[in-house]
Design an enzyme around this catalytic site. Sequence first.
Site, short mmCIF file in Angstrom:
data_model
loop_
_atom_site.label_atom_id
_atom_site.label_comp_id
_atom_site.label_asym_id
_atom_site.label_seq_id
_atom_site.Cartn_x
_atom_site.Cartn_y
_atom_site.Cartn_z
N LYS A 173 -38.97 16.63 35.10
CA LYS A 173 -39.82 16.98 33.95
C LYS A 173 -39.71 15.90 32.86
O LYS A 173 -40.72 15.45 32.29
CB LYS A 173 -39.41 18.35 33.39
CG LYS A 173 -39.84 19.50 34.30
CD LYS A 173 -39.18 20.82 33.94
CE LYS A 173 -39.56 21.89 34.97
NZ LYS A 173 -38.85 23.16 34.79
N GLN A 175 -34.28 25.70 30.86
CA GLN A 175 -34.26 25.79 32.32
C GLN A 175 -33.43 27.00 32.77
O GLN A 175 -32.29 27.17 32.34
CB GLN A 175 -33.68 24.48 32.91
CG GLN A 175 -33.76 24.41 34.41
CD GLN A 175 -35.19 24.36 34.96
OE1 GLN A 175 -36.05 23.68 34.40
NE2 GLN A 175 -35.46 25.09 36.02
N ASP A 230 -43.47 27.25 28.48
CA ASP A 230 -43.34 27.94 29.77
C ASP A 230 -44.23 29.19 29.81
O ASP A 230 -44.42 29.79 30.86
CB ASP A 230 -41.88 28.35 30.02
CG ASP A 230 -41.13 27.32 30.85
OD1 ASP A 230 -41.80 26.63 31.65
OD2 ASP A 230 -39.91 27.22 30.71
#
Length: 304
Positions: A52, A96, A119
């Site tokens: 990412k 994460q 997200d």
Amino acid sequence: MPTVLDGAAISAAIKHEVKQEAAKLAAQGIRPGLAAVLVGNVPASQIYVRSKVQTCAELGLFSELITPPDTVTTEDMFDLVNSLNARDDIDGILIQLPLPAQVDAKLLLDAVLPEKDVDGFHPVNAGRLQAGRPALAPCTPAGVIEILKRSNIPIAGSHAVVVGRSDIVGKPAAMLLLHQNATITICHSKTQNLGEVTRQADILVAAIGRPGFIAPEMVKPGATLIDVGINRINTQEEFDRYFKGDLKRELTFAKRGTTIVGDIHPRAFEIAGAYTPVPGGVGPLTIAMLMANTVRAAKMRRGL
Ligand SMILES: NC(=O)c1ccc[n+]([C@@H]2O[C@H](COP(=O)([O-])OP(=O)(O)OC[C@H]3O[C@@H](n4cnc5c(N)ncnc54)[C@H](OP(=O)(O)O)[C@@H]3O)[C@@H](O)[C@H]2O)c1
């Protein structure tokens, strides 16, 4: 022959568009920024986060990798999220998952400002999505819609069956399909006669987490199959169950001793009209949509 929906190519096209958008913003003195928070030493998480951060660099986005130790407390993480919420150079905050057991993940995800929630996990974004308001949508289901649209698969008026109702994939995928005027059915582990329902699907989205679970007889011939599942298999017996006779895969499996299979049995793809392969289908879209969400968050926060 069924059409293979090439997620890698669609992901590359989206990333190219994001790069162009980032260049336009740079000309206005704006550099969208992503903070990636990676706790501890989970190898899979390290790989995901590294890619990412690397993709941010490739597309001209700012990124910052923050790596608290796996002994971190909920309180420390809360302070970190609040400091990122307050920073003007950070447009997106990615935490994460999974987090260590002592950290209250739900509390933390709720602490991220909805406008920086790239997200799309915050309840405010889930609510906005449901209400059809501008929202940062979860990346994987948003990627599913991009695959369908960019492959000219008709969504409006189709019957879309989503198997799986997680907050991360199944539910938002169903909501996004509804907003595209599909008639939707959501199935889960308590659904009766699942095969009868899935056989009605023009578009079948499988987000279950069980290898090869959707068998060929559960699929309507000609349907579009979207396989979100990522399941690692390591034994010859499992390999033979899904891939016997697939010579290319056999070579890779013999070399690595492992491969991945989706939630749809590969033999079901043979009767589909179109399908996303695993790997190379839905998977590559997740990072592309994260990048797109970061740029979108940067623009939305500035009223652009
Ligand atoms: N491509 C990507 O980038 C990406 C991103 C995220 C996830 N994934 C993959 O997608 C899959 C799903 O992920 P997730 O996070 O949504 O998983 P999850 O939170 O475990 O949800 C699984 C869903 O499947 C349903 N289910 C389980 N067994 C079933 C059965 N026998 N019949 C019908 N439904 C059943 C569950 O029903 P209940 O609600 O009744 O328990 C649940 O709603 C996993 O393989 C994951 O690795 C891929």
